[in-house]
Design a protein around this motif. Structure first.
Motif, PDB file in Angstrom:
ATOM      1  N   ASN A 118       8.650   0.420   2.368  1.00  0.00           N
ATOM      2  CA  ASN A 118       7.800   0.619   1.205  1.00  0.00           C
ATOM      3  C   ASN A 118       7.706  -0.700   0.464  1.00  0.00           C
ATOM      4  O   ASN A 118       8.714  -1.381   0.270  1.00  0.00           O
ATOM      5  CB  ASN A 118       8.389   1.683   0.270  1.00  0.00           C
ATOM      6  CG  ASN A 118       8.324   3.076   0.867  1.00  0.00           C
ATOM      7  OD1 ASN A 118       7.387   3.826   0.639  1.00  0.00           O
ATOM      8  ND2 ASN A 118       9.341   3.433   1.667  1.00  0.00           N
ATOM      9  N   VAL A 119       6.483  -1.067   0.077  1.00  0.00           N
ATOM     10  CA  VAL A 119       6.276  -2.314  -0.653  1.00  0.00           C
ATOM     11  C   VAL A 119       5.571  -1.990  -1.961  1.00  0.00           C
ATOM     12  O   VAL A 119       4.551  -1.286  -1.972  1.00  0.00           O
ATOM     13  CB  VAL A 119       5.446  -3.326   0.158  1.00  0.00           C
ATOM     14  CG1 VAL A 119       5.333  -4.641  -0.609  1.00  0.00           C
ATOM     15  CG2 VAL A 119       6.061  -3.564   1.536  1.00  0.00           C
ATOM     16  N   ASP A 158       4.294  -1.432 -10.427  1.00  0.00           N
ATOM     17  CA  ASP A 158       4.387   0.031 -10.273  1.00  0.00           C
ATOM     18  C   ASP A 158       3.529   0.550  -9.126  1.00  0.00           C
ATOM     19  O   ASP A 158       3.612   1.731  -8.780  1.00  0.00           O
ATOM     20  CB  ASP A 158       3.951   0.721 -11.581  1.00  0.00           C
ATOM     21  CG  ASP A 158       4.896   0.423 -12.739  1.00  0.00           C
ATOM     22  OD1 ASP A 158       6.099   0.211 -12.474  1.00  0.00           O
ATOM     23  OD2 ASP A 158       4.424   0.396 -13.892  1.00  0.00           O
ATOM     24  N   LEU A 159       2.704  -0.308  -8.543  1.00  0.00           N
ATOM     25  CA  LEU A 159       1.829   0.121  -7.455  1.00  0.00           C
ATOM     26  C   LEU A 159       2.564   0.093  -6.129  1.00  0.00           C
ATOM     27  O   LEU A 159       3.120  -0.934  -5.735  1.00  0.00           O
ATOM     28  CB  LEU A 159       0.605  -0.810  -7.373  1.00  0.00           C
ATOM     29  CG  LEU A 159      -0.294  -0.626  -6.140  1.00  0.00           C
ATOM     30  CD1 LEU A 159      -1.000   0.727  -6.190  1.00  0.00           C
ATOM     31  CD2 LEU A 159      -1.315  -1.751  -6.043  1.00  0.00           C
ATOM     32  N   ARG A 160       2.577   1.249  -5.447  1.00  0.00           N
ATOM     33  CA  ARG A 160       3.127   1.285  -4.096  1.00  0.00           C
ATOM     34  C   ARG A 160       2.009   0.922  -3.136  1.00  0.00           C
ATOM     35  O   ARG A 160       1.092   1.705  -2.892  1.00  0.00           O
ATOM     36  CB  ARG A 160       3.678   2.670  -3.757  1.00  0.00           C
ATOM     37  CG  ARG A 160       4.462   2.648  -2.435  1.00  0.00           C
ATOM     38  CD  ARG A 160       4.695   4.026  -1.831  1.00  0.00           C
ATOM     39  NE  ARG A 160       5.289   4.970  -2.746  1.00  0.00           N
ATOM     40  CZ  ARG A 160       6.334   5.745  -2.473  1.00  0.00           C
ATOM     41  NH1 ARG A 160       6.938   5.644  -1.318  1.00  0.00           N
ATOM     42  NH2 ARG A 160       6.780   6.611  -3.349  1.00  0.00           N
ATOM     43  N   ALA A 161       2.076  -0.280  -2.580  1.00  0.00           N
ATOM     44  CA  ALA A 161       1.002  -0.779  -1.721  1.00  0.00           C
ATOM     45  C   ALA A 161       1.117  -0.252  -0.302  1.00  0.00           C
ATOM     46  O   ALA A 161       0.106  -0.069   0.389  1.00  0.00           O
ATOM     47  CB  ALA A 161       1.014  -2.307  -1.709  1.00  0.00           C
ATOM     48  N   GLY A 183      -7.187  -1.885  10.677  1.00  0.00           N
ATOM     49  CA  GLY A 183      -7.433  -0.851   9.687  1.00  0.00           C
ATOM     50  C   GLY A 183      -8.379  -1.357   8.622  1.00  0.00           C
ATOM     51  O   GLY A 183      -8.666  -2.555   8.544  1.00  0.00           O
ATOM     52  N   PRO A 184      -8.890  -0.456   7.772  1.00  0.00           N
ATOM     53  CA  PRO A 184      -9.852  -0.861   6.749  1.00  0.00           C
ATOM     54  C   PRO A 184      -9.202  -1.730   5.680  1.00  0.00           C
ATOM     55  O   PRO A 184      -7.978  -1.820   5.585  1.00  0.00           O
ATOM     56  CB  PRO A 184     -10.317   0.482   6.164  1.00  0.00           C
ATOM     57  CG  PRO A 184      -9.174   1.416   6.429  1.00  0.00           C
ATOM     58  CD  PRO A 184      -8.596   0.991   7.733  1.00  0.00           C
ATOM     59  N   SER A 185     -10.020  -2.369   4.867  1.00  0.00           N
ATOM     60  CA  SER A 185      -9.509  -3.203   3.778  1.00  0.00           C
ATOM     61  C   SER A 185      -8.630  -2.363   2.842  1.00  0.00           C
ATOM     62  O   SER A 185      -8.918  -1.193   2.583  1.00  0.00           O
ATOM     63  CB  SER A 185     -10.667  -3.796   2.981  1.00  0.00           C
ATOM     64  OG  SER A 185     -11.428  -4.669   3.787  1.00  0.00           O
ATOM     65  N   GLY A 186      -7.564  -2.987   2.370  1.00  0.00           N
ATOM     66  CA  GLY A 186      -6.682  -2.314   1.421  1.00  0.00           C
ATOM     67  C   GLY A 186      -5.695  -1.345   2.021  1.00  0.00           C
ATOM     68  O   GLY A 186      -5.073  -0.551   1.302  1.00  0.00           O
ATOM     69  N   CYS A 187      -5.507  -1.414   3.359  1.00  0.00           N
ATOM     70  CA  CYS A 187      -4.611  -0.449   4.008  1.00  0.00           C
ATOM     71  C   CYS A 187      -3.199  -1.003   4.210  1.00  0.00           C
ATOM     72  O   CYS A 187      -2.350  -0.320   4.791  1.00  0.00           O
ATOM     73  CB  CYS A 187      -5.192   0.017   5.340  1.00  0.00           C
ATOM     74  SG  CYS A 187      -5.224  -1.269   6.607  1.00  0.00           S
ATOM     75  N   GLY A 188      -2.941  -2.228   3.754  1.00  0.00           N
ATOM     76  CA  GLY A 188      -1.571  -2.739   3.789  1.00  0.00           C
ATOM     77  C   GLY A 188      -1.212  -3.571   4.996  1.00  0.00           C
ATOM     78  O   GLY A 188      -0.043  -3.932   5.168  1.00  0.00           O
ATOM     79  N   LYS A 189      -2.186  -3.928   5.838  1.00  0.00           N
ATOM     80  CA  LYS A 189      -1.882  -4.687   7.053  1.00  0.00           C
ATOM     81  C   LYS A 189      -1.201  -6.017   6.724  1.00  0.00           C
ATOM     82  O   LYS A 189      -0.154  -6.348   7.274  1.00  0.00           O
ATOM     83  CB  LYS A 189      -3.157  -4.975   7.861  1.00  0.00           C
ATOM     84  CG  LYS A 189      -4.003  -3.787   8.210  1.00  0.00           C
ATOM     85  CD  LYS A 189      -5.208  -4.183   9.035  1.00  0.00           C
ATOM     86  CE  LYS A 189      -6.186  -5.117   8.345  1.00  0.00           C
ATOM     87  NZ  LYS A 189      -6.877  -4.524   7.180  1.00  0.00           N
TER      88      LYS A 189
END
Length: 286
Positions: free
Chosen positions: A38-39, A43-46, A64-70
């Motif tokens: 978990n990153v 407070d945002l869990r990315a 994966g799509p943009s913003g998916c944590g790759k």
């Protein structure tokens, strides 16, 4: 026998000695073993609850799509997220059995073993030679730097193009040459792993093809993990592919990255186990 504290500390430099011989392992051994990763950024869990294994001498693609944590996950492999003040990493990231986030592990030593090539070529404003020699010099490497520079440039498929202008500024090179120079610079410190964060996104198709050829040429020497938005690229170069998506956290209303599945690349693109993966690779979303 009693061992001193210094003798029992985890040492990233020992990791090279932990490899399993290919003769002893029909399946490539895992270089990275990630569990319950978990990153957080403040407070945002990315990224949420990622389990992933990366095998030795294979190319693993993260798609994966943009913003998916790759890219966030990729940066966990060499502790680049440490450089972000509000970032926090939870879970287990083992590199050849060593906990990379053990407080006694030196992140600088980690980054020597696990090199990174970024999305945009970032050569230093120095000569081609000095770009490649920089890492070995900083590490106090002894021996002939000329040999190191030539070997690294040859490995990056760049030697024949630049051997007569090594003292010229790296900033005068083309974008594709600059990216290969950055790969040579990463190789020069003898890493075990190369992380590549969308290394071709700023390049034209010809330069992209050369980088892809290079990855295949050097994978017998390095474990490679690549983040790419280009599914065709993942299909062309990787042995295994991990598909990530972005989920909505109903509690917070925020989106967070989640690993959907990891499998052989052929399986991911032809017969994925999860319908979300199938929808993405067939272009129905993303």
């Amino acid at each position: 026998m009693h061992m001193t504290e210094s003798e029992t500390r985890p040492d990233i430099s020992l990791a090279a000695d932990l490899r399993v011989s290919p003769d002893d392992a029909p399946v490539a051994p895992d270089v990275f073993t990630v569990r319950n990763l978990n990153v957080f950024y403040g407070d945002l869990r990315a990224v949420s609850d990622v389990d992933i294994d990366v095998r030795e001498r294979e190319i693993t693609a993260l798609i994966g799509p943009s913003g998916c944590g790759k890219s966030t996950v990729l940066r966990c492999f060499n502790r680049m997220n440490d450089l972000i003040d509000i970032a926090r990493v939870e879970g287990s990231v083992l590199y050849q059995g060593i906990d990379l986030y053990d407080p006694q592990v030196d992140p600088v030593a980690v980054r020597r073993r696990i090199g990174m090539v970024f999305q945009k070529p970032n050569p230093f404003p120095k000569s081609i030679y000095d770009n490649v020699a920089y890492g070995p010099k900083v590490a106090g490497q002894k021996g002939n730097l000329d040999e190191v520079v030539e070997r690294s440039l040859r490995s990056a498929g760049l030697w024949e193009e630049v051997k007569d202008r090594l003292k010229s500024s790296a900033l005068g090179m083309s974008g594709g040459q600059q990216q290969r120079l950055c790969i040579a610079r990463a190789i020069a410190v003898n890493p075990d792993v190369l992380l590549m964060d969308e290394p071709c996104s700023a390049l034209d198709p010809i330069a992209t093809g050369r980088i892809e050829e290079l990855m295949k040429e050097i994978q017998n020497e390095y474990t490679i993990v690549i983040v790419t938005h280009n599914m065709q690229q993942a299909a062309r170069v990787s042995d295994r592919t991990a598909f990530f998506t972005a989920e909505l956290d109903e509690g917070t209303g925020q989106r967070r990255g989640k690993l959907v599945e990891l499998d052989d690349t052929g399986t991911i693109f032809s017969n994925p186990a999860d319908e979300r993966t199938e929808a993405y690779v067939t272009g129905r979303f993303g």
